[in-house]
Design an enzyme around this catalytic site. Structure first.
Site, PDB file in Angstrom:
ATOM      1  CG  HIS A  15      -0.329  -0.170   2.504  1.00 52.50           C
ATOM      2  ND1 HIS A  15       0.128   0.918   3.205  1.00 52.50           N
ATOM      3  CD2 HIS A  15      -0.041  -1.256   3.254  1.00 52.50           C
ATOM      4  CE1 HIS A  15       0.664   0.507   4.342  1.00 52.50           C
ATOM      5  NE2 HIS A  15       0.585  -0.818   4.398  1.00 52.50           N
ATOM      6  CB  ALA A  16      -0.041   4.845   0.100  1.00 53.82           C
TER       7      ALA A  16
END
Length: 88
Positions: A15-16
């Site tokens: 994820h980010a």
């Protein structure tokens, strides 16, 4: 050229937050780095490129590193995958 195979072990995938860390890590080296998943291959120089691969738990990827400092870059990325993307 160094090619490393990885399986995403984090339950949250890439994820980010870890993707940002990985892109920043890649930018520290002069070697070019690409991630390949299935038939998609992207440069590891942009967060949007990495997030566009939508890497999830269990996905297999290849990391391709080529350049003057590829050994050091490969070692740093190996450490990243072991420390940042393990399933806690």
């Amino acid at each position: 050229m160094i090619i490393k195979e990885y399986t995403i072990q984090s339950a949250d995938g890439l994820h980010a937050r870890p993707a940002t860390t990985l892109v920043r890590l890649a930018k520290k080296f002069k070697s070019s780095m690409q991630i390949k998943k299935d038939d998609k291959q992207i440069e590891l120089n942009s967060l949007l490129n990495v997030l566009g691969l939508t890497l999830k738990y269990g996905d297999s990827i290849s990391l391709i590193i080529e350049g003057h400092d590829e050994q050091e870059a490969a070692a740093a990325v190996e450490q990243f995958f072991q420390e940042q993307l393990k399933n806690l």
